[in-house]
Design a protein around this motif. Structure first.
Motif, PDB file in Angstrom:
ATOM      1  N   PRO A  79       0.830  -1.213   0.000  1.00  0.00           N
ATOM      2  CA  PRO A  79       0.000   0.000   0.000  1.00  0.00           C
ATOM      3  C   PRO A  79       0.865   1.265   0.000  1.00  0.00           C
ATOM      4  O   PRO A  79       1.885   1.333   0.680  1.00  0.00           O
ATOM      5  CB  PRO A  79      -0.794  -0.118   1.312  1.00  0.00           C
ATOM      6  N   GLU A  80       0.438   2.256  -0.784  1.00  0.00           N
ATOM      7  CA  GLU A  80       1.145   3.532  -0.822  1.00  0.00           C
ATOM      8  C   GLU A  80       0.801   4.348   0.422  1.00  0.00           C
ATOM      9  O   GLU A  80      -0.352   4.350   0.875  1.00  0.00           O
ATOM     10  CB  GLU A  80       0.746   4.324  -2.071  1.00  0.00           C
ATOM     11  N   PRO A  81       1.773   5.063   0.996  1.00  0.00           N
ATOM     12  CA  PRO A  81       1.480   5.939   2.137  1.00  0.00           C
ATOM     13  C   PRO A  81       0.446   6.993   1.746  1.00  0.00           C
ATOM     14  O   PRO A  81       0.459   7.517   0.625  1.00  0.00           O
ATOM     15  CB  PRO A  81       2.840   6.588   2.444  1.00  0.00           C
ATOM     16  N   ASP A  84      -3.249  12.292   2.039  1.00  0.00           N
ATOM     17  CA  ASP A  84      -4.435  13.137   2.173  1.00  0.00           C
ATOM     18  C   ASP A  84      -4.321  14.110   3.338  1.00  0.00           C
ATOM     19  O   ASP A  84      -4.775  15.261   3.238  1.00  0.00           O
ATOM     20  CB  ASP A  84      -5.689  12.272   2.349  1.00  0.00           C
ATOM     21  N   GLU A  85      -3.733  13.669   4.441  1.00  0.00           N
ATOM     22  CA  GLU A  85      -3.593  14.571   5.587  1.00  0.00           C
ATOM     23  C   GLU A  85      -2.696  15.749   5.233  1.00  0.00           C
ATOM     24  O   GLU A  85      -2.990  16.907   5.584  1.00  0.00           O
ATOM     25  CB  GLU A  85      -3.021  13.840   6.798  1.00  0.00           C
ATOM     26  N   LEU A  86      -1.600  15.478   4.530  1.00  0.00           N
ATOM     27  CA  LEU A  86      -0.706  16.549   4.098  1.00  0.00           C
ATOM     28  C   LEU A  86      -1.445  17.512   3.171  1.00  0.00           C
ATOM     29  O   LEU A  86      -1.339  18.738   3.305  1.00  0.00           O
ATOM     30  CB  LEU A  86       0.505  15.954   3.375  1.00  0.00           C
ATOM     31  N   VAL A 126       5.080  14.755  -3.242  1.00  0.00           N
ATOM     32  CA  VAL A 126       5.549  13.927  -2.125  1.00  0.00           C
ATOM     33  C   VAL A 126       5.218  12.460  -2.375  1.00  0.00           C
ATOM     34  O   VAL A 126       6.036  11.566  -2.101  1.00  0.00           O
ATOM     35  CB  VAL A 126       4.933  14.413  -0.795  1.00  0.00           C
ATOM     36  N   ALA A 127       4.039  12.173  -2.911  1.00  0.00           N
ATOM     37  CA  ALA A 127       3.666  10.780  -3.190  1.00  0.00           C
ATOM     38  C   ALA A 127       4.626  10.147  -4.189  1.00  0.00           C
ATOM     39  O   ALA A 127       5.069   9.000  -4.010  1.00  0.00           O
ATOM     40  CB  ALA A 127       2.231  10.723  -3.718  1.00  0.00           C
ATOM     41  N   ASP A 128       4.960  10.877  -5.253  1.00  0.00           N
ATOM     42  CA  ASP A 128       5.910  10.355  -6.236  1.00  0.00           C
ATOM     43  C   ASP A 128       7.275  10.100  -5.618  1.00  0.00           C
ATOM     44  O   ASP A 128       7.907   9.061  -5.861  1.00  0.00           O
ATOM     45  CB  ASP A 128       6.067  11.351  -7.383  1.00  0.00           C
TER      46      ASP A 128
END
Length: 224
Positions: A79-81, A84-86, A126-128
């Motif tokens: 699972p990817e971190p 959404d909170e960020l 950040v996700a990338d």
């Protein structure tokens, strides 16, 4: 610096990966600290600095020769971190100035500006970066470099560049004491032309920035 030095593997790939990983991890940590909102009045200048430094790493990846992954299929990371909170923290913090307009491709003729959000952009970048960092921490150095380079060209490089222009514009408006127009009611889900953007422009002054604190297509397992 010669083209041979710039593009060839004159530098040990592992050393290069360490340097890129350090720059990327530093960006992720810094952005998470800014998102806490402990110094909201400095959020935009800090983000300007951090995104600028990240794009230096991106430029180095762009100038580096093509990185080829060791395996045909990308190893499963699980699972990817969640970012959404960020995203939500920055959307709340930057609410008066979050939405900006950007031309998606400056080389595509007559392309209309589209609406973006700084909060969405930062979360997507950040996700990338985290995706590649997960490979790096698992010891897959070439895979990490491949992913960072590929996603720099395909997504986060362009996104970070657009964000940098928006942040630089915000800081310039404040430093030059120039009014900052608000895109009142601008919806990021629709593409708007220049006339639409102008029509929707409301008014907001640069001092509102002081209220910011208010508050691959390659390979997945199972593909043939």
């Amino acid at each position: 610096m010669s083209d041979a030095t710039l593009h060839a593997l004159a530098q040990d790939p592992d050393d290069f990966a360490v340097q890129i990983a350090d720059q990327i991890e530093s960006f992720i940590v810094a952005v998470a600290e800014v998102a806490k909102g402990e110094d909201p009045d400095s959020a935009v200048p800090f983000l300007l600095l951090e995104v600028s430094q990240l794009l230096l790493a991106g430029g180095r990846l762009g100038a580096y020769q093509d990185v080829l992954p060791d395996e045909r299929y990308e190893p499963d990371l699980g699972p990817e971190p969640d970012v959404d909170e960020l995203r939500e923290r920055f959307a709340y913090m930057l609410e008066p100035v979050d939405v900006y307009s950007e031309v998606f491709d400056p080389y595509e003729p007559r392309k209309a500006p589209v609406a973006h959000r700084i909060s969405d952009d930062l979360a997507d970048v950040v996700a990338d970066l985290r995706h590649g960092l997960a490979h790096y921490r698992a010891g897959r150095t070439t895979e990490a470099l491949w992913w960072w380079q590929f996603s720099y060209f395909s997504n986060w490089g362009q996104t970070a560049s657009a964000t940098l222009r928006a942040l630089q514009s915000l800081v310039a408006h404040v430093r030059l004491d120039q009014p900052l127009e608000e895109l009142d009611g601008l919806d990021t889900d629709e593409d708007l032309g220049e006339d639409d953007l102008a029509e929707q422009a409301g008014r907001v002054m640069a001092e509102e920035l002081g209220t910011i604190g208010r508050g691959p297509v390659r390979r997945s397992v199972g593909e043939g």
